[in-house]
Every structure is written in C-alpha cells, then in structure tokens.
Design a protein around this motif. Sequence first.
Motif: not given
Length: 342
Positions: A322-332
């Motif tokens: 699990g990654i707790v974070g905003d996907m707009r920041k995590v995916i890049p």
Amino acid sequence: MIEPNRQGEVWVFAEQEDGTIPDVVLELCGKARALADQLGVKAGAVLAGSDRGSLPAQLIAHGIDNLYVVEDKRLEHFQTSPYTRIVCSLIQKHEPQIVLYGATALGRDLAPRVASEMRAGMTADCTDLQIQDVTDPRTKQVHENLLLQIRPAFGGNIIATIVNYDWWPQMATVREGVMPLQEPDLARSGQVIAEPVELDDSLFPVKLIERHIEPRTVNLKGARVIVAGGGGVGSRDSFKLIHELAGAIGGAVGASRAAVDGGYIGKEHQIGQTGTTVRPALYIAAGISGAVQHRAGMEESAKIIAINTDPEAPIFSVAHYGIVGDMRKVIPLLVKSLKERR
C-alpha cells in the motif's frame, strides 16, 4: 416448464461463432462438472451449428459427459427462433435440472426466450453458483440440493441469492471470468449424440447479407498486468496518468465503476461486479476506494498494489503493498523510476 427431475443432468449451452467457443462457455463446462459431481449426475452440453468440427473434443476435455449436437447448414449464424426451438426441444426430451448460458450478447438473447417458451425461471448475470438445501421460510419445507443463483442487485449495492424449486429447469446466465477456466483433460471421454430437431423455414426470417465484426479494443481478462483508476483520479485529464503508468510497465488500463460513471474512460475498461472479473499477476489500483463491488472483481489478483490518500480505504484490506499518497504525485515518480531503470 418441466417437473423437477433430481436425476437430470447439468447442462451448458455451448454457443459458438465461426467454429470458436468463447472462454465463458469453457468456464461454465468446468462449473457444470463440479455441480454435476456434487449432485451425482452427468454434465451435458448443447451444441448447434452448421459444422461441429473439433468442438466436441474441446467441450468433453473441459468436463462434459454427454454432448447433444444439432447440425444444419441454416444454423451457420445465430438466429434466436431456431436456436430457441432446439434448446426447448432438447430440454423437454432430456429434462435437465440445470441449464447454464454465458452472459454474452448471444446468451442474453437466447436464455430469456427459452425461459419464456418453457415458462421456467431464469436468473441473469450470475457471479456465483452453489448447490445447497433451502428451507422455505413460509412452509418450512426443505428443498434439497437447489441451485443458488447469486448475483449483484440494485446497482451492485447488494448480493441477491435466487432459488427456483418448482419451475424447472433451473436456468442462469453467468458473467465471463467469474468462474475459473479449468485446464482441459484431453484423456477424458464423452458421448456425442446427434439430435434430430425439425426446423421449418419460418424459423429463419432473417437473411444475412453482410457481416461486420467490431474488433475488441481491450482484453482485461487476458492481461497479466493491469493499472486501474477510480473516482479518486478526479478528472479525465488526470486519468492520462493511469495510461502513462500502464504504458511504462506494459499493462492494460482498467477502471472502477466510479471512474466510468464519471466519464474518465469507457465502460469496456470497467472491473468489478458490474464489469469484468480479472485475475492478473499484478494489479495496481490508483484512486480506488475499494468498495466490495470492485474488490469482488479483482481481489484474486496475484499481487495488488494500492495507491490512495485515505489510509482507511477498504482497498488496503486486500492489497499486498500500500502507498498512502496522492496518485498525481506517486505515479509520475513511479514512471520516472521505471524509465531510469531501463
């Protein structure tokens, strides 16, 4: 309708087009085999067309004992009326206790017509089938070994279990991918029975002049890696990040119902109880809360990675990582890291 026949077989309607059987039919053959073993009866299938080819061996290898074949040159392409006549005639003759159809365009057309003609019950779009004793809550009468026809209802918000103890045969259409596809056993033997069914020309009112087949644009069921986005993605523009990550790792793009309803992507990408059921080697869920309806369609994935800003999101209950974070920041960051490793 036929009288309840406890010794009746468990049947599958073996739809085919151009000599090809869709996976859902083979999945149902394996399920019919399991149900028939539990009931102590044989598994059967109905195959209609203009040329049986090698299809009988394929169906028998997937668990069928008795294959009822109707061949006629006019059956080269599906038409509702003659196929309804064939299935109804064979049901009246052999009295199966269960008949299963794939929830394909063809199965969804044929099954209700057969149910109407037979005045029997039919449950559409099942996601599970089980055999169990059922007690009538009003009369307290116990009905042994009924088929539990399980499907989502009310927009997928509840799971309904439907039984039919008197208007037989028990019939259901089943969604593709919800039953595991069993490995074929080429050593199995079965009986191929040619069935004469009279089909007069009035049953063929449609003349096929030209056929155009739209190619499939996405194959979620066959994908080994899926990157799926949910309502948390926020917009159609942000959903491009899902495509970007899928492209970076060679995966297919999936979506939750919330993303589809939000217009971020087409319904052919939807995963869950009201979409496709998948079992990839890797499933990345970004911005998906993980409602039970979505988890039911992906929780059997071999490895699940969830990205969500809410640490209490239900998707984390089935995720291996699990990654707790905003996907707009995590995916890049993920895409950048993947590119640097090449």
